[in-house]
Design a protein around this motif. Structure first.
Motif, short mmCIF file in Angstrom:
data_model
loop_
_atom_site.label_atom_id
_atom_site.label_comp_id
_atom_site.label_asym_id
_atom_site.label_seq_id
_atom_site.Cartn_x
_atom_site.Cartn_y
_atom_site.Cartn_z
N GLU A 49 0.83 -1.21 0.00
CA GLU A 49 0.00 0.00 0.00
C GLU A 49 0.87 1.26 0.00
OE1 GLU A 49 -4.02 1.69 2.22
OE2 GLU A 49 -2.83 0.11 3.18
N GLU A 50 1.94 1.24 0.79
CA GLU A 50 2.86 2.38 0.83
C GLU A 50 3.55 2.56 -0.52
OE1 GLU A 50 6.68 3.92 3.52
OE2 GLU A 50 5.47 2.22 4.20
N GLY A 51 3.92 1.44 -1.15
CA GLY A 51 4.56 1.52 -2.46
C GLY A 51 3.62 2.06 -3.53
N VAL A 52 2.37 1.63 -3.50
CA VAL A 52 1.38 2.10 -4.47
C VAL A 52 1.16 3.60 -4.29
CG1 VAL A 52 -1.07 1.99 -5.08
CG2 VAL A 52 0.23 -0.12 -4.78
N GLN A 53 1.08 4.04 -3.06
CA GLN A 53 0.89 5.47 -2.79
C GLN A 53 2.07 6.28 -3.31
OE1 GLN A 53 0.09 6.45 1.31
NE2 GLN A 53 0.22 8.64 0.95
N PHE A 54 3.29 5.79 -3.05
CA PHE A 54 4.50 6.46 -3.53
C PHE A 54 4.48 6.57 -5.06
CE2 PHE A 54 8.87 6.50 -5.08
CZ PHE A 54 9.49 7.44 -4.26
N ALA A 55 4.14 5.46 -5.72
CA ALA A 55 4.13 5.45 -7.19
C ALA A 55 3.04 6.35 -7.75
CB ALA A 55 3.94 4.01 -7.68
N HIS A 56 1.84 6.23 -7.24
CA HIS A 56 0.72 6.99 -7.78
C HIS A 56 0.88 8.49 -7.58
CE1 HIS A 56 -2.30 3.37 -7.91
NE2 HIS A 56 -1.26 3.23 -8.72
N GLU A 57 1.51 8.89 -6.49
CA GLU A 57 1.76 10.32 -6.26
C GLU A 57 2.68 10.89 -7.33
OE1 GLU A 57 3.33 10.40 -2.32
OE2 GLU A 57 1.35 10.46 -1.35
N ARG A 58 3.44 10.03 -7.98
CA ARG A 58 4.38 10.45 -9.02
C ARG A 58 3.91 10.06 -10.41
NH1 ARG A 58 6.18 9.78 -4.28
NH2 ARG A 58 7.93 10.99 -3.43
N GLY A 59 2.66 9.62 -10.52
CA GLY A 59 2.09 9.25 -11.81
C GLY A 59 2.60 7.94 -12.37
N LYS A 60 3.10 7.05 -11.51
CA LYS A 60 3.64 5.76 -11.94
C LYS A 60 2.70 4.62 -11.54
CE LYS A 60 7.19 8.30 -12.98
NZ LYS A 60 7.40 8.76 -14.39
N LYS A 83 -8.71 -9.77 -3.48
CA LYS A 83 -9.56 -8.67 -2.99
C LYS A 83 -8.73 -7.64 -2.24
CE LYS A 83 -13.74 -11.52 -2.53
NZ LYS A 83 -14.66 -12.19 -1.58
N ASN A 84 -7.80 -8.13 -1.41
CA ASN A 84 -6.99 -7.23 -0.60
C ASN A 84 -6.08 -6.34 -1.45
OD1 ASN A 84 -8.08 -8.31 1.74
ND2 ASN A 84 -6.38 -9.71 2.10
N ILE A 85 -5.41 -6.93 -2.43
CA ILE A 85 -4.49 -6.13 -3.25
C ILE A 85 -5.26 -5.20 -4.19
CG2 ILE A 85 -2.57 -7.76 -3.07
CD1 ILE A 85 -3.19 -8.73 -5.88
N ASN A 86 -6.44 -5.61 -4.59
CA ASN A 86 -7.27 -4.74 -5.42
C ASN A 86 -7.73 -3.52 -4.63
OD1 ASN A 86 -8.82 -4.12 -7.85
ND2 ASN A 86 -10.64 -4.67 -6.65
N ALA A 92 -2.41 -3.56 -11.91
CA ALA A 92 -2.61 -4.80 -12.66
C ALA A 92 -2.00 -5.96 -11.90
CB ALA A 92 -1.99 -4.70 -14.05
N VAL A 93 -2.42 -7.16 -12.26
CA VAL A 93 -1.78 -8.38 -11.76
C VAL A 93 -1.13 -9.11 -12.94
CG1 VAL A 93 -3.12 -8.77 -9.68
CG2 VAL A 93 -4.01 -9.57 -11.88
N ILE A 94 -0.06 -9.82 -12.65
CA ILE A 94 0.64 -10.62 -13.66
C ILE A 94 0.37 -12.08 -13.34
CG2 ILE A 94 2.88 -11.21 -14.65
CD1 ILE A 94 3.84 -8.41 -13.77
N VAL A 95 -0.26 -12.79 -14.28
CA VAL A 95 -0.82 -14.12 -14.02
C VAL A 95 -0.37 -15.09 -15.10
CG1 VAL A 95 -2.99 -15.39 -13.80
CG2 VAL A 95 -2.82 -13.09 -12.87
N ALA A 96 -0.13 -16.35 -14.71
CA ALA A 96 0.30 -17.36 -15.69
C ALA A 96 -0.71 -18.47 -15.89
CB ALA A 96 1.64 -17.96 -15.26
N ASN A 110 -12.69 -5.60 -12.31
CA ASN A 110 -12.18 -4.43 -13.04
C ASN A 110 -10.66 -4.33 -13.02
OD1 ASN A 110 -14.81 -3.47 -13.69
ND2 ASN A 110 -15.00 -2.66 -11.62
N LEU A 111 -10.00 -5.28 -12.37
CA LEU A 111 -8.54 -5.24 -12.26
C LEU A 111 -7.90 -5.72 -13.56
CD1 LEU A 111 -6.08 -4.74 -10.46
CD2 LEU A 111 -6.33 -7.08 -9.57
N SER A 112 -6.95 -4.95 -14.05
CA SER A 112 -6.26 -5.29 -15.30
C SER A 112 -5.39 -6.53 -15.11
CB SER A 112 -5.42 -4.11 -15.76
OG SER A 112 -4.81 -4.37 -17.00
N ILE A 113 -5.32 -7.37 -16.16
CA ILE A 113 -4.57 -8.62 -16.09
C ILE A 113 -3.51 -8.65 -17.19
CG2 ILE A 113 -4.69 -11.14 -16.31
CD1 ILE A 113 -7.56 -10.97 -15.30
N ALA A 114 -2.28 -8.98 -16.79
CA ALA A 114 -1.19 -9.22 -17.74
C ALA A 114 -0.84 -10.70 -17.70
CB ALA A 114 0.03 -8.37 -17.40
#
Length: 410
Positions: A49-60, A83-86, A92-96, A110-114
Motif C-alpha cells: 500500500e505504501e509503495g502504491v501510494q509512492f508510485a501513484h503520487e508520481r504518476g507511476k 480482494k486485498n491487493i485490489n 494490474a496483476v501478472i498471471v500465468a 475491473n482489475l487489469s490482467i497481464a
C-alpha cells in the motif's frame, strides 16, 4: 508513435522508490505469496500500500505478480488476497494460470490482467485468445524474435498491450518452465523457490566408470553447460520501439538497489533521447559503460535477432562480473557548505576515489578528503553497515544520488 513504458523490478519497498526515482514508469513486485521470486524481500500488504501510494503520487504504476503455477493447495486464500491487493489500488496483476485468471475475474472484475511470460505466449493467435477472455497485456515469451513480436502486434487488437523483457538474466528453460530445481533440490521453480541449478558446475560420468568425471567442455575447472548470458538490448532501442512493444521490462527483483537504479537510468536516457529526435538518434557509449558498472554476466541479445548459438552460454564460470561496489546513498545536501549526508552501504575510507551518480545529470568522480560522523567528529573510515556520515562533494548532489567505487581502486 507511442512511447513505451519502462518497467522495473521492485524486490522491496526501497528498491521500488529507487526504480521510480531513476526513471521507471512502472514497477512490478510480489506479495509474500503467489509470486515466482520467493527469495526476494517481497511486500507485506502494508508495504504494498505504501509503495502504491509512492508510485501513484508520481504518476507511476504498480503491477503485482500472481504468476506461480498453482497446485490445489496454493489456491486456498487466493480469492481474499486478490480482494486485498485490489483494495490497495494496484494497477494490474501478472498471471500465468487460467484458474488464477478466473479467480481475478470473480474477485476483482475491473482489475487489469497481464499474462506472464511463464505462459509462454509465442504467437498472435494465442495472444488474441487470451485477450478475448479478458487479458489486457501479453508478456511475450523470451524465445521470440523482433520479427515475430512485430507480427503479434500487427495481428492483435490495439486494445491488447505487448510487454517484452529487454534486460537481465535469461533462463535456460523454455519461458522459465524449469523442472531441474524441483528434481535436484525439491524446490519448485514454478512456485517461486528456484535453486538455480542451471548456474552450477557439471561433469560427465560414464555409466560403468562411477567416480570418474569428464569435463563436457575442455577445461580443467569443468563446465556450466546451462549457464546463459544476460540479456541486454541497450544498443537496439530503435528496433524495439519500431516493433511496437508497449512495455520494456527489466528483470531483477533479486538484484540490488544499485543494479536497479543503474539499469533503469541507462534505459531511461536511451528511450527519452530517441523520442526527442528519432532521425538523429545514436547509441551513447556512456550507457553501455554504465550498465557494465552494475553486476552482470556477459551480454547477449537473446532470441531477438534469431536463434542463439553456442556462444550465448557461459561454460567456464557462473559468477557475475562485478567491477564496482555500491558504497552509499545521499540523504541530504547543504549547498552552502557543499557537505552531503551519506548513508553508508559498503566500507568508505579517506582517500577513496568515488563516483556519484544521479538520475538528473552525468556522474562525476572525486576523491574523499575528509569524513565526519553524525556528531561532526573527523573519522578515517566508515566501516559500519548503514552508518551515517558526512563528506564534502565537488559538485552539488541530491537526495537518492548513489555513491560507488571501482573495485581494487583506492
Amino acid at each position: 508513435m507511442k512511447k513505451p513504458e519502462l518497467l522495473a523490478p521492485a524486490g522491496n519497498l526501497e528498491k521500488l522508490r529507487f526504480a521510480i526515482h531513476y526513471g521507471a514508469d512502472a514497477v512490478y513486485l510480489a506479495g509474500k505469496s503467489y509470486g515466482l521470486r520467493a527469495g526476494a524481500g517481497n511486500f507485506s500488504l502494508e508495504e504494498m500500500e505504501e509503495g502504491v501510494q509512492f508510485a501513484h503520487e508520481r504518476g507511476k504504476k504498480v503491477y503485482v505478480t500472481l504468476n506461480i503455477i498453482p497446485h490445489n493447495a496454493d489456491l486456498k486464500g487466493l480469492d481474499q488476497y486478490i480482494k486485498n491487493i485490489n483494495k490497495i489500488g494496484i494497477d494490474a496483476v501478472i498471471v500465468a494460470d487460467p484458474g488464477v485468471i478466473a479467480l481475478v475475474k470473480e474477485n476483482a472484475p475491473n482489475l487489469s490482467i497481464a499474462l506472464s511470460t511463464q505462459a509462454n505466449n509465442t504467437n498472435w493467435k494465442s495472444a488474441k485468445f487470451w485477450h478475448d477472455i479478458g487479458v489486457d497485456r501479453i508478456i511475450v515469451a523470451r524465445e521470440l524474435s523482433l520479427k515475430e513480436i512485430k507480427e503479434i502486434v500487427e495481428k492483435t487488437p490495439n486494445t491488447l498491450e505487448i510487454e517484452a523483457f529487454i534486460h537481465g538474466a535469461m533462463c535456460i528453460s523454455y519461458s522459465g518452465r524449469c523442472l531441474l530445481s524441483n528434481y535436484m533440490t525439491n524446490r519448485d521453480a514454478n512456485r517461486g523457490a528456484c535453486a538455480h541449478p542451471c548456474r552450477w558446475k557439471y561433469y560427465l560420468m560414464e555409466e560403468k566408470r562411477p567416480g570418474e568425471y569428464y569435463p563436457i567442455y575442455e577445461d580443467e575447472s569443468g563446465t556450466h553447460i546451462f549457464n546463459s548470458k544476460d540479456l541486454c538490448m541497450i544498443e537496439h532501442i530503435p528496433e524495439l520501439i519500431e516493433t511496437g512493444i508497449d512495455s520494456f521490462k527489466i528483470e531483477g527483483r533479486m538484484k540490488s538497489l544499485y543494479y536497479v537504479a543503474t539499469i533503469v537510468s541507462a534505459y531511461r536516457k536511451a528511450i527519452d533521447l530517441y523520442f526527442k529526435d528519432p532521425s538523429s538518434y545514436k547509441t551513447d557509449l556512456k550507457w553501455i559503460e554504465e550498465i557494465k558498472k552494475a553486476s552482470h554476466r556477459d551480454y547477449t541479445t537473446g532470441f531477438y535477432f534469431g536463434r542463439p548459438g553456442a556462444s550465448e552460454q557461459i561454460y567456464d564460470k557462473s559468477t557475475y562480473i562485478k567491477n564496482y561496489n555500491f558504497i552509499g546513498i545521499v540523504l541530504d545536501y547543504d549547498p552552502k557548505t557543499q557537505i552531503a549526508t551519506i548513508e553508508q552501504r559498503n566500507r568508505i575510507v579517506i582517500g577513496d576515489e568515488i563516483e556519484i551518480m544521479s538520475p538528473h545529470r552525468e556522474y562525476f568522480s572525486q576523491k574523499i578528503e575528509k569524513i565526519w560522523d553524525e556528531e561532526g567528529n573527523s573519522i578515517d573510515a566508515a566501516p559500519h553497515p548503514q552508518q551515517i556520515i558526512k563528506i564534502k562533494t565537488e559538485h552539488p548532489v541530491s537526495f537518492r544520488d548513489i555513491l560507488r567505487k571501482q573495485i581494487n581502486k583506492s
